[in-house]
Design a protein around this motif. Structure first.
Motif, PDB file in Angstrom:
ATOM      1  N   ALA A  56       0.961  -1.152   0.044  1.00 67.11           N
ATOM      2  CA  ALA A  56      -0.061  -0.089   0.096  1.00 67.11           C
ATOM      3  C   ALA A  56       0.844   1.367   0.061  1.00 67.11           C
ATOM      4  N   LYS A  57       1.908   1.245   0.873  1.00 69.52           N
ATOM      5  CA  LYS A  57       2.932   2.318   0.817  1.00 69.52           C
ATOM      6  C   LYS A  57       3.823   2.493  -0.303  1.00 69.52           C
ATOM      7  N   GLY A  58       3.963   1.431  -1.002  1.00 69.22           N
ATOM      8  CA  GLY A  58       5.265   1.308  -2.006  1.00 69.22           C
ATOM      9  C   GLY A  58       6.550   1.491  -1.386  1.00 69.22           C
ATOM     10  N   PRO A 144       3.904   1.189  10.023  1.00 71.25           N
ATOM     11  CA  PRO A 144       4.823   2.624   9.773  1.00 71.25           C
ATOM     12  C   PRO A 144       3.876   3.856   9.561  1.00 71.25           C
ATOM     13  N   SER A 145       4.293   4.873   9.232  1.00 74.43           N
ATOM     14  CA  SER A 145       3.557   6.188   8.930  1.00 74.43           C
ATOM     15  C   SER A 145       2.716   5.945   7.786  1.00 74.43           C
ATOM     16  N   ALA A 146       1.340   6.338   7.579  1.00 78.38           N
ATOM     17  CA  ALA A 146       0.593   5.997   6.768  1.00 78.38           C
ATOM     18  C   ALA A 146       0.498   6.894   5.771  1.00 78.38           C
ATOM     19  N   ASN A 147       1.720   7.422   5.097  1.00 77.15           N
ATOM     20  CA  ASN A 147       1.667   7.965   3.812  1.00 77.15           C
ATOM     21  C   ASN A 147       2.412   7.123   2.486  1.00 77.15           C
ATOM     22  N   THR A 148       2.269   7.608   1.466  1.00 76.39           N
ATOM     23  CA  THR A 148       2.862   6.942   0.304  1.00 76.39           C
ATOM     24  C   THR A 148       4.404   7.397   0.650  1.00 76.39           C
ATOM     25  N   PRO A 152       5.602  13.303   2.758  1.00 78.52           N
ATOM     26  CA  PRO A 152       5.610  13.706   4.248  1.00 78.52           C
ATOM     27  C   PRO A 152       4.516  13.059   5.026  1.00 78.52           C
ATOM     28  N   SER A 153       4.888  12.593   6.454  1.00 83.43           N
ATOM     29  CA  SER A 153       4.046  11.514   7.187  1.00 83.43           C
ATOM     30  C   SER A 153       2.707  12.319   7.328  1.00 83.43           C
ATOM     31  N   PRO A 154       1.509  11.324   7.546  1.00 86.14           N
ATOM     32  CA  PRO A 154       0.502  12.013   7.696  1.00 86.14           C
ATOM     33  C   PRO A 154       0.040  12.457   9.225  1.00 86.14           C
ATOM     34  N   VAL A 181       5.825  14.912  14.774  1.00 83.24           N
ATOM     35  CA  VAL A 181       6.979  14.157  14.263  1.00 83.24           C
ATOM     36  C   VAL A 181       6.950  12.839  14.880  1.00 83.24           C
ATOM     37  N   GLU A 182       7.642  12.051  14.084  1.00 81.47           N
ATOM     38  CA  GLU A 182       7.622  10.419  14.453  1.00 81.47           C
ATOM     39  C   GLU A 182       8.466  10.190  15.882  1.00 81.47           C
ATOM     40  N   SER A 183       8.103   8.990  16.221  1.00 77.86           N
ATOM     41  CA  SER A 183       9.048   8.666  17.444  1.00 77.86           C
ATOM     42  C   SER A 183      10.444   8.793  17.504  1.00 77.86           C
TER      43      SER A 183
END
Ligand code: TXA
Ligand code: MG
Length: 344
Positions: A56-58, A144-148, A152-154, A181-183
């Motif tokens: 889904a993310k590629g 993982p972060s739910a972006n392509t 940028p992360s969602p 921002v992520e963990s």
């Protein structure tokens, strides 16, 4: 399918969350909010679910996923030999934006989750929706972060749907995430822990609890291959090229005008305090320097904003590297592909 739940209310129960959890238990992939960014969740024990996440993310399949747990039992299911130091960090920072790299328990997870590594990244998110979805699904959740990949992360459900609508089974909408921002990813498999990715928990906060720690050499020197596989990829990039400018107002304005002189439309990303300092085609405010957390909270939304503008080049100020500023600058440098112009 859209699963919307803006207000988690214990009395009303969690019908939408139950639906999301049911999908996860059936090895479907579902996006949900955490306190950092939206995650794209799947059953960490299912090779099929994990493969769906990568698809889904590629996402390149040599980039391991973080496993999200809602209890210490779930942590013990997937790891061995948790050091005293790691236990201290867990007590102090979980639930929260700290991912610990620990020894993976033999046979507990498919190889696809950890990209074949013998270690696993684990965290307990500090968000009621995330915790409830994990609990109700009954399994540890790889997310993982739910972006392509590369974007940028969602930090909102809309960001997720802009990237992944039609490619995933559902999105749990819990509004904007808080940290933005992520963990922080911390390697705890070595005697002195090493920060592999700066994030929501700062180096200062970690050192206040466990004393001096290290940072992966790649964070200071681009020529070094990062120990965290994900850190080597281009990330967070808006559609137009982004360049960071480290210099005084006059120097910055001169660069704006150089681009405009060759017919380029210039957008500038500035903190509130400096919004009257520049003349450009577009000005996008990043938040207030008085509160770097506010800048982190909307950083990815700000970067995504540029994609809606008719712009050829984006110029951004740099931020102080203390505290959460460390994570902000790490993300901005990546978004800029490390293009930085420094005033002599
Ligand atoms: O805040 C967050 O951490 C978000 C939310 C959804 O929890 N998740 C997130 O996941 O940012 P992701 O996949 O976008 O980033 C995971 C990072 C990558 O840089 C990956 O290489 C690293 O963690 N990582 C995961 N497992 C690892 C391991 N065993 N060893 C080294 N690095 C690892
Ligand atoms: Mg990511």
């Amino acid at each position: 399918l859209w699963v919307v739940d803006k207000d988690v209310d214990k009395k009303k129960g969690y019908p939408q969350l139950a639906e999301a959890a049911r999908l996860l238990a059936n090895n479907e992939v579902v996006a949900f909010p955490t306190e950092t960014v939206y995650g794209l969740g799947g059953n960490a024990k299912s090779d099929e679910a994990v493969k769906r996440i990568f698809e889904a993310k590629g996402r390149p399949n040599d980039n391991p996923l973080i496993v999200h747990v809602a209890s210490m039992e779930q942590l013990n299911e997937i790891t061995t030999e948790i050091s005293e130091l790691a236990k201290t960090l867990i007590k102090k920072f979980w639930p929260g934006p700290l991912t610990l790299i620990l020894e993976k328990k033999e046979g507990a997870l498919p190889n696809s989750v950890t990209a074949g590594l013998r270690t696993v990244g684990v965290r307990m998110p500090d968000h009621p929706v995330a915790l409830e979805v994990i609990r109700m699904s009954g399994v540890p959740i790889a997310a993982p972060s739910a972006n392509t990949s590369g974007k940028p992360s969602p930090t909102t459900a809309k960001h997720v749907s802009d990237d992944l609508n039609g490619r995933i089974a559902g999105i749990v909408d819990g509004g904007s995430t808080g940290v933005g921002v992520e963990s922080t990813v911390l390697d705890c498999t070595v005697p002195v822990p090493v920060i592999l990715r700066p994030g929501g928990v700062t180096k200062e906060e970690l050192e206040a609890v466990i004393g001096p720690i290290k940072e992966d050499a790649s964070l200071k020197n681009q020529a070094v291959t990062p120990k965290s596989p994900g850190m080597k990829y281009t990330h967070y990039a808006p559609d137009a090229p982004l360049i960071l400018i480290d210099g005084k107002q006059g120097f910055f304005q001169q660069i704006i005008e150089q681009y405009q002189a060759v017919g380029k439309k210039v957008a500038v990303m500035v903190p509130e305090e400096h919004k009257h300092d520049y003349q450009a085609d577009y000005l996008v405010c990043s938040g207030s320097l008085a509160n770097l957390h506010s800048i982190a909270a909307k950083l990815y939304d700000t970067l995504r904003t540029f994609n809606d503008l008719d712009v050829d080049i984006i110029l951004a100020e740099v931020y102080p590297e203390a505290g959460i500023g460390h994570a902000i600058m790490n993300r901005l440098l990546k978004a800029a592909g490390h293009q930085l112009i420094k005033e002599e």
